[in-house]
Design a protein around this motif. Sequence first.
Motif, PDB file in Angstrom:
ATOM      1  N   CYS A 111       0.865  -1.316   0.030  1.00 15.99           N
ATOM      2  CA  CYS A 111       0.044   0.006  -0.081  1.00 15.99           C
ATOM      3  C   CYS A 111       0.913   1.373  -0.136  1.00 15.99           C
ATOM      4  CB  CYS A 111      -0.792  -0.010   1.195  1.00 15.99           C
ATOM      5  SG  CYS A 111      -0.122   0.076   2.801  1.00 15.99           S
ATOM      6  N   GLY A 112       2.145   1.117   0.501  1.00 13.69           N
ATOM      7  CA  GLY A 112       2.901   2.101   0.443  1.00 13.69           C
ATOM      8  C   GLY A 112       2.643   3.306   1.580  1.00 13.69           C
ATOM      9  N   TRP A 169      -6.441   7.499  -9.105  1.00  9.01           N
ATOM     10  CA  TRP A 169      -4.971   7.102  -9.194  1.00  9.01           C
ATOM     11  C   TRP A 169      -4.028   8.037  -8.469  1.00  9.01           C
ATOM     12  CZ3 TRP A 169      -0.928   8.958 -11.710  1.00  9.01           C
ATOM     13  CH2 TRP A 169      -1.412   9.652 -12.846  1.00  9.01           C
ATOM     14  N   ASP A 170      -4.273   9.224  -8.742  1.00  5.38           N
ATOM     15  CA  ASP A 170      -3.224  10.278  -8.317  1.00  5.38           C
ATOM     16  C   ASP A 170      -3.239  10.435  -6.852  1.00  5.38           C
ATOM     17  OD1 ASP A 170      -5.674  11.335  -8.560  1.00  5.38           O
ATOM     18  OD2 ASP A 170      -5.043  13.151  -9.825  1.00  5.38           O
ATOM     19  N   SER A 172      -4.439   7.486  -4.866  1.00  5.32           N
ATOM     20  CA  SER A 172      -4.878   6.321  -4.332  1.00  5.32           C
ATOM     21  C   SER A 172      -3.345   5.389  -4.689  1.00  5.32           C
ATOM     22  CB  SER A 172      -5.638   5.475  -4.925  1.00  5.32           C
ATOM     23  OG  SER A 172      -5.682   5.288  -6.396  1.00  5.32           O
ATOM     24  N   GLN A 173      -2.593   5.870  -5.815  1.00  5.28           N
ATOM     25  CA  GLN A 173      -1.561   5.209  -6.319  1.00  5.28           C
ATOM     26  C   GLN A 173      -0.125   5.925  -5.955  1.00  5.28           C
ATOM     27  OE1 GLN A 173      -1.686   1.912  -6.796  1.00  5.28           O
ATOM     28  NE2 GLN A 173      -3.943   2.128  -6.751  1.00  5.28           N
ATOM     29  N   VAL A 174      -0.167   6.566  -4.853  1.00  6.97           N
ATOM     30  CA  VAL A 174       1.077   7.413  -4.526  1.00  6.97           C
ATOM     31  C   VAL A 174       1.339   7.205  -2.979  1.00  6.97           C
ATOM     32  CG1 VAL A 174       0.704   9.398  -6.078  1.00  6.97           C
ATOM     33  CG2 VAL A 174      -0.392   9.560  -3.686  1.00  6.97           C
ATOM     34  N   ARG A 175       2.412   7.549  -2.523  1.00  7.79           N
ATOM     35  CA  ARG A 175       3.114   7.388  -0.997  1.00  7.79           C
ATOM     36  C   ARG A 175       2.611   8.720  -0.615  1.00  7.79           C
ATOM     37  NH1 ARG A 175       8.611   4.561  -0.243  1.00  7.79           N
ATOM     38  NH2 ARG A 175       8.190   2.513  -1.499  1.00  7.79           N
ATOM     39  N   GLN A 178       4.307  12.014  -1.269  1.00  6.80           N
ATOM     40  CA  GLN A 178       4.262  12.646  -2.688  1.00  6.80           C
ATOM     41  C   GLN A 178       3.141  13.448  -3.035  1.00  6.80           C
ATOM     42  OE1 GLN A 178       4.305   9.025  -4.669  1.00  6.80           O
ATOM     43  NE2 GLN A 178       6.508   8.546  -4.591  1.00  6.80           N
TER      44      GLN A 178
END
Lengths: 413, 351
Positions: A111-112, A169-170, A172-175, A178
């Motif tokens: 998940c980061g 995604w910008d 949900s898919q980042v740490r 970021q």
Amino acid sequence: MAREMISLADVKFPDVSPINEIARGAELGPRLLPLDRRSFLKCAVMAGAVCGISAFAEPCAALLPWAGGPTQGDSQFTAEARFYEKLQNKKIKCKLCPRECVVGDRERGYCGVRENRGGTYYTLVHSRVCAAHIDPIEKKPLFHYLPGTLAFSLATAGCNVNCKFCQNWDISQVRPEQIRADYAPPKTVAELAKQNRCPTIAYTYSEPVIFSEYLMDTADAGHEAGVRSVVVSNGYMQTESLKAAYGKMDAVKIDLKAFSESYYRDVVGGELKPVLDSLVTLRKLGKWTEIVYLVVPTLNDSDSEFRGLVRWIKTNLGVDVPVHFTQFHPQYLLKNLPLTPVPTLERAKAMADAEGLHYVYIGNVPGHPAQNTYCPKCRHLLVERVGLTTGQILIRKGSCPFCKQPIPGIWHA
Amino acid sequence: MWLRSHRPAAALMKKSEGTRRDFLRACIAGAAVLGTGGSMELLEAAEQSSALVKSRVVIARDPMLRGAGTTVDSKRALNLLDHAMQALFDADHPADPWKNLVRPGDRVGLKVNALGGHAFSSNLQLVEAVCERLQEAGVKANDIVVWDRDTEELERAGFHISSAPNHVQCFGTDRTGYEEDLVTYGSVGSRLSKILTRSCNVLINMPLLKDHDGAGVSMALKNMYGVIHNPNKYHPNGCNPYIADVNMLPDIRTKMRLTICDATTAMYEGGPAYKPQYSWKNNALMVSRDPVALDYVGWQAIERKRAEKKLKTLEAEKRAPLYIATAADAQHRLGTNDPRRIAVIEAQAGR
């Protein structure tokens, strides 16, 4: 639709809904069913909301006292995770979701947003809100839960799957480091929800599984302040963590992304079975649950998959669970596929109706009559919806006023 | 495609005293490198017709790299680097290999690995030696950027953070951010570090030689996870095919010129985090222009050490680095993992 990144400090609050119905309505003009004047005006009001001129789109700088203030340091957002076990050599095994990531020292899980620091596992996103918005509850969508009310909706960065169609995604898919975020401790969220006449806090947009500790603490703070909590989740969670975290919720919406393991493996990066197990567990817990099935052309839209899905629901959850078949829009890593044709959604609904499910909706198609709630017995219209607005709500004391048929859901605050 | 990594065009030109047949072969390979239509067929034909073409992996050693102490000696590090590079390029003078790699005006990124803190990150003396040789080749100091994902990690590893003019630059992607747009290949969709996309046209990869609990081993190809914004998404299934796919992203594939693997200290078990009990002072460098061949050779070195320590093979532990074969397959062609096509060259320094 282009969408800028969300921060609590932003003056304008763009739309971050996973089911971005209003914004998409503009793209879908030719597909809309004929509207009467009343419906047209409702749509216009909703469009205004998207443009930031209605209460739904109230700028958060005015809502959130911390917006624009200094961003807090990492320690402010760091708390020991609640679902993991310690292993040898300072490794840990995460017990939050079925992945069971084994994470070495100074490493993070899939998940980061969770990090092993010297053999202790930490969440890095407690109170670290990267998106917040006041939404109609219909936007989640929850159709059988306090219709016509608002939800104070928030998210942190991160997700435990990687859906190729992800709209958000910008975030949900980042740490977490970021993306800009602000410090929003549980009590503050509860107070703000109350101040803004939101009877509900919604954990949504990214994937609340991965911020379970924050969700649990905020739900407790909300309940103390008389504010409920709902979660919009993929349900990809271990049973024990699900019971602990979602046991605190007043309603749950699960994105059941397909009815095949291959789709979950190839398109989602997860597994189907644990999600089905979660749905059964939620039913046993007595949590009000609604299901969304995003119909992606060519990937999960076959008759056999629809049939398997609705039969499983009927057998394992019963006929009263609302099911929303929603329209896919090209996003993220699936830009090569077209919009879901409305007839495909209608085919899915027809199959679910034929199997005897009582509340089957079509989503992301503003103005479609299958957005309304009808009595399964006498077929009278009970809740009228156009897009995200609610018109007539005729349900009285949880029943149809015409034939007295009980209508399941949470209808009154 | 791996022909490209064998010898630079300038080197081919120097050796143009051969036959007409040799000249045509060089032209075909050159056309393939430049992406001329139908190049793959020509390249395959060239590969088949040239049994002598091998990817070179140089392992340079200096048993006295640390002298009598524990810290790598700067002069010996430079000497070790020179031995490695000269062996790789068949060069007589230390400056020659670098002139084949870079030219004045190039902006060179040294992608180090700083995750392991001061004890186990890309060696400072080695990085300094590379910077020195690059500047001697005409690259300006402030056209060199030493980087990894996070500035704080670089500091912890002992690097001096700098963005001052006329100095070698050193900072993490956290200072610049990632590109907004996704780039995709195969199973991967990621944002790339702006340091890679905007600050360099040449990439020199400076990984470590280490065991990795997910991928099996971590060297050249895996080090590119530090270039993307979402590496956490690409650890399932032994990082396969993700590592290969990440290395296919155009900015990585086209800018990569050389891998200098710091094997001065290496780890054969318990990675990627530093575990001193599973490390050994190897006092070596591995250099290659073929990252797949380098990873293959490095993997074998780790297996030898594991055997020496009576540990199971990575395959027996169900974590063999399958990504290496994927990187060499027909969909990727990032290099070769065929030992018959890899020339391992041992170079002894410090004598």
